[in-house]
Design a protein around this motif. Structure first.
Motif, PDB file in Angstrom:
ATOM      1  N   UNK A  78      16.628  34.788 -13.428  1.00 12.59           N
ATOM      2  CA  UNK A  78      15.959  33.902 -14.384  1.00 12.59           C
ATOM      3  C   UNK A  78      16.737  32.596 -14.510  1.00 12.59           C
ATOM      4  N   UNK A  79      16.021  31.558 -14.849  1.00 16.51           N
ATOM      5  CA  UNK A  79      16.596  30.228 -14.970  1.00 16.51           C
ATOM      6  C   UNK A  79      16.037  29.574 -16.221  1.00 16.51           C
ATOM      7  N   UNK A  80      16.901  28.970 -17.005  1.00 18.55           N
ATOM      8  CA  UNK A  80      16.470  28.221 -18.188  1.00 18.55           C
ATOM      9  C   UNK A  80      16.916  26.784 -17.976  1.00 18.55           C
ATOM     10  N   UNK A  92       9.976  28.184 -27.917  1.00 17.54           N
ATOM     11  CA  UNK A  92      11.261  27.938 -28.555  1.00 17.54           C
ATOM     12  C   UNK A  92      12.384  28.344 -27.608  1.00 17.54           C
ATOM     13  N   UNK A  93      13.604  27.963 -27.971  1.00 20.28           N
ATOM     14  CA  UNK A  93      14.771  28.397 -27.211  1.00 20.28           C
ATOM     15  C   UNK A  93      14.798  29.920 -27.183  1.00 20.28           C
ATOM     16  N   UNK A  94      14.490  30.530 -28.308  1.00 22.04           N
ATOM     17  CA  UNK A  94      14.462  31.990 -28.394  1.00 22.04           C
ATOM     18  C   UNK A  94      13.511  32.571 -27.356  1.00 22.04           C
ATOM     19  N   UNK A  95      12.326  31.998 -27.218  1.00 22.75           N
ATOM     20  CA  UNK A  95      11.343  32.506 -26.260  1.00 22.75           C
ATOM     21  C   UNK A  95      11.861  32.405 -24.825  1.00 22.75           C
ATOM     22  N   UNK A 111      16.157  42.779 -27.809  1.00 23.20           N
ATOM     23  CA  UNK A 111      16.091  41.369 -27.413  1.00 23.20           C
ATOM     24  C   UNK A 111      16.772  40.513 -28.481  1.00 23.20           C
ATOM     25  N   UNK A 112      16.423  40.736 -29.740  1.00 22.63           N
ATOM     26  CA  UNK A 112      17.022  39.972 -30.834  1.00 22.63           C
ATOM     27  C   UNK A 112      18.533  40.193 -30.891  1.00 22.63           C
ATOM     28  N   UNK A 113      18.976  41.417 -30.711  1.00 23.15           N
ATOM     29  CA  UNK A 113      20.402  41.744 -30.735  1.00 23.15           C
ATOM     30  C   UNK A 113      21.150  41.005 -29.622  1.00 23.15           C
ATOM     31  N   UNK A 114      20.591  41.026 -28.424  1.00 21.13           N
ATOM     32  CA  UNK A 114      21.248  40.379 -27.288  1.00 21.13           C
ATOM     33  C   UNK A 114      21.282  38.855 -27.433  1.00 21.13           C
ATOM     34  N   UNK A 115      20.207  38.279 -27.938  1.00 14.58           N
ATOM     35  CA  UNK A 115      20.180  36.822 -28.115  1.00 14.58           C
ATOM     36  C   UNK A 115      21.158  36.410 -29.209  1.00 14.58           C
ATOM     37  N   UNK A 128      19.738  31.887 -36.907  1.00 19.00           N
ATOM     38  CA  UNK A 128      18.724  32.533 -36.073  1.00 19.00           C
ATOM     39  C   UNK A 128      17.319  32.016 -36.372  1.00 19.00           C
ATOM     40  N   UNK A 129      17.001  31.818 -37.648  1.00 17.67           N
ATOM     41  CA  UNK A 129      15.661  31.354 -38.008  1.00 17.67           C
ATOM     42  C   UNK A 129      15.369  29.974 -37.422  1.00 17.67           C
ATOM     43  N   UNK A 130      16.354  29.074 -37.442  1.00 16.73           N
ATOM     44  CA  UNK A 130      16.142  27.721 -36.922  1.00 16.73           C
ATOM     45  C   UNK A 130      15.928  27.722 -35.411  1.00 16.73           C
ATOM     46  N   UNK A 131      16.657  28.567 -34.710  1.00 19.87           N
ATOM     47  CA  UNK A 131      16.526  28.570 -33.251  1.00 19.87           C
ATOM     48  C   UNK A 131      15.191  29.183 -32.830  1.00 19.87           C
ATOM     49  N   UNK A 132      14.565  29.932 -33.708  1.00 21.49           N
ATOM     50  CA  UNK A 132      13.280  30.558 -33.417  1.00 21.49           C
ATOM     51  C   UNK A 132      12.095  29.685 -33.830  1.00 21.49           C
ATOM     52  N   UNK A 133      12.348  28.594 -34.522  1.00 18.79           N
ATOM     53  CA  UNK A 133      11.265  27.723 -34.971  1.00 18.79           C
ATOM     54  C   UNK A 133      10.652  26.961 -33.791  1.00 18.79           C
TER      55      UNK A 133
END
Length: 136
Positions: A78-80, A92-95, A111-115, A128-133
């Motif tokens: 995978x590549x981001x 989002x970055x989270x996605x 997934x949430x734990x690893x991120x 965490x909430x801001x990065x998921x917005x």
């Protein structure tokens, strides 16, 4: 455990070397960040690592198998990109971080734990909430 190995990789275009004797090793659970000044070969390194360019000298392996012989290699990596928001601003970055984990079949809780673990490693100051917005 060593997952991805790149040993003595050279890439030449006409008379210019794009990659010169590059070696790197990525262990299980590690991430690779490619950063540097313009013209230092980041784009060429990315193309080679993602399997988009097989015209190089040297050896790259995933789980000790030569990537040139793996038909499914692109599906296993995978590549981001540094431009984390897509054209519509809907991801989002989270996605982006969650996508490869979901492909591997991890539960949403895992997934949430690893991120969250990854964010702590890079010492992001965002919660965490801001990065998921979704930013528009």
């Amino acid at each position: 455990m060593n997952v991805l190995s790149m040993k003595h990789v050279w890439k030449k275009k006409e008379t210019a070397f794009l990659l010169k004797d590059v070696s790197l090793f990525i262990n299980d659970g590690e991430w690779l960040l490619i950063s540097g000044p313009v013209g230092d070969g980041k784009e060429e390194l990315k193309k080679v690592l993602l399997g988009f360019d097989n015209e190089y000298e040297g050896y790259i392996s995933l789980h000790k198998k030569d990537i040139k012989s793996m038909e499914d290699y692109p599906a296993k990596i995978a590549f981001i990109h540094n431009h984390l928001i897509d054209e519509n601003g809907s991801k989002t970055i989270y996605e982006y971080l969650a996508f490869p984990l979901r492909l591997e079949g991890f539960s949403e809780k895992e997934v949430e734990k690893r991120i969250n673990h990854l964010l702590r490693q890079f010492s992001f100051s965002m919660d965490f909430e801001k990065i998921c917005m979704v930013y528009h």
